[in-house]
Design a protein around this motif. Structure first.
Motif, PDB file in Angstrom:
ATOM      1  N   TYR A 155       8.927  -1.227  10.571  1.00 31.62           N
ATOM      2  CA  TYR A 155      10.252  -1.071   9.967  1.00 31.62           C
ATOM      3  C   TYR A 155      10.605   0.390   9.719  1.00 31.62           C
ATOM      4  O   TYR A 155      11.779   0.759   9.720  1.00 31.62           O
ATOM      5  N   ARG A 156       9.597   1.242   9.522  1.00 30.99           N
ATOM      6  CA  ARG A 156       9.895   2.681   9.431  1.00 30.99           C
ATOM      7  C   ARG A 156      10.492   3.184  10.732  1.00 30.99           C
ATOM      8  O   ARG A 156      11.345   4.075  10.728  1.00 30.99           O
ATOM      9  N   ALA A 157      10.053   2.597  11.847  1.00 34.48           N
ATOM     10  CA  ALA A 157      10.575   3.016  13.152  1.00 34.48           C
ATOM     11  C   ALA A 157      12.057   2.685  13.303  1.00 34.48           C
ATOM     12  O   ALA A 157      12.743   3.285  14.132  1.00 34.48           O
ATOM     13  N   LEU A 158      12.563   1.750  12.508  1.00 31.83           N
ATOM     14  CA  LEU A 158      13.978   1.402  12.582  1.00 31.83           C
ATOM     15  C   LEU A 158      14.863   2.402  11.842  1.00 31.83           C
ATOM     16  O   LEU A 158      16.086   2.308  11.917  1.00 31.83           O
ATOM     17  N   GLY A 159      14.241   3.333  11.122  1.00 29.03           N
ATOM     18  CA  GLY A 159      15.041   4.326  10.405  1.00 29.03           C
ATOM     19  C   GLY A 159      14.168   5.392   9.797  1.00 29.03           C
ATOM     20  O   GLY A 159      14.098   5.520   8.574  1.00 29.03           O
ATOM     21  N   PRO A 160      13.470   6.181  10.625  1.00 29.67           N
ATOM     22  CA  PRO A 160      12.608   7.231  10.077  1.00 29.67           C
ATOM     23  C   PRO A 160      13.415   8.238   9.266  1.00 29.67           C
ATOM     24  O   PRO A 160      14.484   8.668   9.695  1.00 29.67           O
ATOM     25  N   VAL A 161      12.895   8.583   8.087  1.00 33.98           N
ATOM     26  CA  VAL A 161      13.608   9.496   7.190  1.00 33.98           C
ATOM     27  C   VAL A 161      12.794  10.775   7.034  1.00 33.98           C
ATOM     28  O   VAL A 161      11.648  10.736   6.587  1.00 33.98           O
ATOM     29  N   GLU A 162      13.385  11.880   7.415  1.00 30.94           N
ATOM     30  CA  GLU A 162      12.700  13.167   7.314  1.00 30.94           C
ATOM     31  C   GLU A 162      12.388  13.480   5.852  1.00 30.94           C
ATOM     32  O   GLU A 162      13.211  13.262   4.962  1.00 30.94           O
ATOM     33  N   ASP A 163      11.193  13.948   5.617  1.00 25.39           N
ATOM     34  CA  ASP A 163      10.713  14.346   4.282  1.00 25.39           C
ATOM     35  C   ASP A 163      10.446  13.169   3.343  1.00 25.39           C
ATOM     36  O   ASP A 163      10.152  13.376   2.168  1.00 25.39           O
ATOM     37  N   ALA A 164      10.552  11.936   3.848  1.00 20.87           N
ATOM     38  CA  ALA A 164      10.189  10.793   3.013  1.00 20.87           C
ATOM     39  C   ALA A 164       8.684  10.801   2.755  1.00 20.87           C
ATOM     40  O   ALA A 164       7.903  11.274   3.584  1.00 20.87           O
ATOM     41  N   VAL A 165       8.281  10.277   1.600  1.00 22.76           N
ATOM     42  CA  VAL A 165       6.869  10.228   1.229  1.00 22.76           C
ATOM     43  C   VAL A 165       6.352   8.814   1.444  1.00 22.76           C
ATOM     44  O   VAL A 165       6.922   7.851   0.919  1.00 22.76           O
ATOM     45  N   THR A 166       5.297   8.678   2.225  1.00 23.82           N
ATOM     46  CA  THR A 166       4.663   7.386   2.424  1.00 23.82           C
ATOM     47  C   THR A 166       3.396   7.303   1.584  1.00 23.82           C
ATOM     48  O   THR A 166       2.790   8.325   1.255  1.00 23.82           O
ATOM     49  N   LEU A 167       3.012   6.095   1.220  1.00 26.05           N
ATOM     50  CA  LEU A 167       1.807   5.865   0.432  1.00 26.05           C
ATOM     51  C   LEU A 167       0.821   5.034   1.237  1.00 26.05           C
ATOM     52  O   LEU A 167       1.196   4.004   1.814  1.00 26.05           O
ATOM     53  N   ARG A 168      -0.418   5.478   1.269  1.00 28.21           N
ATOM     54  CA  ARG A 168      -1.482   4.657   1.839  1.00 28.21           C
ATOM     55  C   ARG A 168      -2.124   3.876   0.700  1.00 28.21           C
ATOM     56  O   ARG A 168      -2.626   4.462  -0.261  1.00 28.21           O
ATOM     57  N   VAL A 169      -2.101   2.568   0.807  1.00 28.07           N
ATOM     58  CA  VAL A 169      -2.688   1.737  -0.241  1.00 28.07           C
ATOM     59  C   VAL A 169      -4.184   1.592   0.030  1.00 28.07           C
ATOM     60  O   VAL A 169      -4.597   1.238   1.136  1.00 28.07           O
ATOM     61  N   VAL A 170      -4.981   1.888  -0.980  1.00 29.11           N
ATOM     62  CA  VAL A 170      -6.438   1.846  -0.831  1.00 29.11           C
ATOM     63  C   VAL A 170      -7.057   1.001  -1.934  1.00 29.11           C
ATOM     64  O   VAL A 170      -6.468   0.795  -3.004  1.00 29.11           O
ATOM     65  N   SER A 171      -8.253   0.513  -1.645  1.00 31.53           N
ATOM     66  CA  SER A 171      -9.069  -0.171  -2.642  1.00 31.53           C
ATOM     67  C   SER A 171     -10.198   0.765  -3.036  1.00 31.53           C
ATOM     68  O   SER A 171     -10.797   1.416  -2.174  1.00 31.53           O
ATOM     69  N   GLN A 172     -10.478   0.856  -4.311  1.00 27.88           N
ATOM     70  CA  GLN A 172     -11.515   1.771  -4.799  1.00 27.88           C
ATOM     71  C   GLN A 172     -12.602   0.968  -5.512  1.00 27.88           C
ATOM     72  O   GLN A 172     -12.316   0.194  -6.432  1.00 27.88           O
ATOM     73  N   ASP A 173     -13.868   1.184  -5.100  1.00 33.01           N
ATOM     74  CA  ASP A 173     -14.953   0.449  -5.731  1.00 33.01           C
ATOM     75  C   ASP A 173     -15.466   1.186  -6.967  1.00 33.01           C
ATOM     76  O   ASP A 173     -14.953   2.254  -7.336  1.00 33.01           O
ATOM     77  N   ALA A 174     -16.479   0.626  -7.591  1.00 37.58           N
ATOM     78  CA  ALA A 174     -17.001   1.179  -8.845  1.00 37.58           C
ATOM     79  C   ALA A 174     -17.566   2.577  -8.672  1.00 37.58           C
ATOM     80  O   ALA A 174     -17.640   3.350  -9.637  1.00 37.58           O
ATOM     81  N   ASP A 175     -17.975   2.926  -7.463  1.00 39.90           N
ATOM     82  CA  ASP A 175     -18.531   4.246  -7.193  1.00 39.90           C
ATOM     83  C   ASP A 175     -17.485   5.256  -6.750  1.00 39.90           C
ATOM     84  O   ASP A 175     -17.815   6.394  -6.407  1.00 39.90           O
ATOM     85  N   GLY A 176     -16.226   4.821  -6.760  1.00 40.04           N
ATOM     86  CA  GLY A 176     -15.152   5.727  -6.393  1.00 40.04           C
ATOM     87  C   GLY A 176     -14.863   5.800  -4.908  1.00 40.04           C
ATOM     88  O   GLY A 176     -14.001   6.563  -4.478  1.00 40.04           O
ATOM     89  N   ARG A 177     -15.588   5.013  -4.112  1.00 38.25           N
ATOM     90  CA  ARG A 177     -15.332   5.010  -2.671  1.00 38.25           C
ATOM     91  C   ARG A 177     -14.053   4.237  -2.370  1.00 38.25           C
ATOM     92  O   ARG A 177     -13.803   3.188  -2.971  1.00 38.25           O
ATOM     93  N   ARG A 178     -13.259   4.749  -1.453  1.00 38.38           N
ATOM     94  CA  ARG A 178     -11.989   4.133  -1.126  1.00 38.38           C
ATOM     95  C   ARG A 178     -11.943   3.655   0.320  1.00 38.38           C
ATOM     96  O   ARG A 178     -12.560   4.242   1.197  1.00 38.38           O
TER      97      ARG A 178
END
Length: 221
Positions: free
Chosen positions: A133-156
């Protein structure tokens, strides 16, 4: 886009191929034939699934719904970028639908980018759309977020399907708190105050999914 969608939806064979419909969903092609005059719902009520479920839009208070209407834009394959409160009929069309000579990305890219940029007023555009859906309307300077899972040791590790739930919870939290956010610095500071972890790792903005479970105004498992 409506004309092209109506054309491929006119019979079972073309609709099955163009819209990727199975036997149980084939009847959905009829939605594209009756768009004009069809009953509508606000976009935040029309769309469903793991991205929208955390909003609990029907049960949200008027102030939250008003904030979503003013600040949230949804990328529709049929209608382009629509506001969270904009009225939409039911339809069947996805970013990867095949409409003959009409290419969704080619049709929407320019107009969508202009509309989203104009609506932001030069402020922060937090782009939570999937890649298609980003390809249907790329916005210059928009900020994307990568969603991550973090375990008890801080590994993502990056999340795949369930990243949509995390994004929905973030939008729910924003709607509930309605913070004055103008850039990533203020977004990160607000997130910190409600227990949501948003930070920059190796040049990429990351959202820690686990931190949303205890965030004010969000749903939990």
């Amino acid at each position: 886009m409506i004309t092209a969608a109506r054309s491929v939806s006119s019979d079972d064979a073309t609709a099955r191929a163009a819209l990727k419909l199975g036997p149980k969903s084939l009847a959905e092609r009829h939605r594209n034939l009756t768009l004009e005059g069809a009953p509508t719902l606000p976009a935040i009520d029309r769309y469903t699934g793991v991205l929208y479920d955390p909003l609990d839009a029907v049960g949200a208070d008027p102030a939250t719904r008003a904030w979503w209407a003013a600040h949230v834009v949804v990328q529709s394959a049929m209608f382009g970028p629509v506001g969270g409160g904009d009225p939409l009929p039911a339809y069947r069309l996805s970013h990867d639908s095949r409409l003959g000579v009409v290419r969704l990305a080619t049709t929407w890219a320019g107009p969508s980018a202009r509309v989203i940029a104009a609506r932001s007023g030069g402020g922060l555009v937090l782009d939570l759309r999937s890649e298609g859906y980003r390809a249907l309307g790329p916005v210059e300077d928009a900020v994307t977020l990568r969603v991550v899972s973090q375990d008890a040791d801080g590994r993502r590790r990056a999340l795949n399907h369930w990243n949509k739930t995390a994004k929905g919870r973030l939008v729910a939290a924003l709607g509930a708190a309605r913070p004055d956010v103008s850039d990533m610095a203020t977004l990160v500071e607000w997130a910190r105050t409600v227990g949501i972890v948003v930070d920059r790792v190796d040049g990429v903005w990351e959202l820690v999914a686990e931190s949303l479970g205890s965030a004010a105004g969000t749903a939990s498992d």
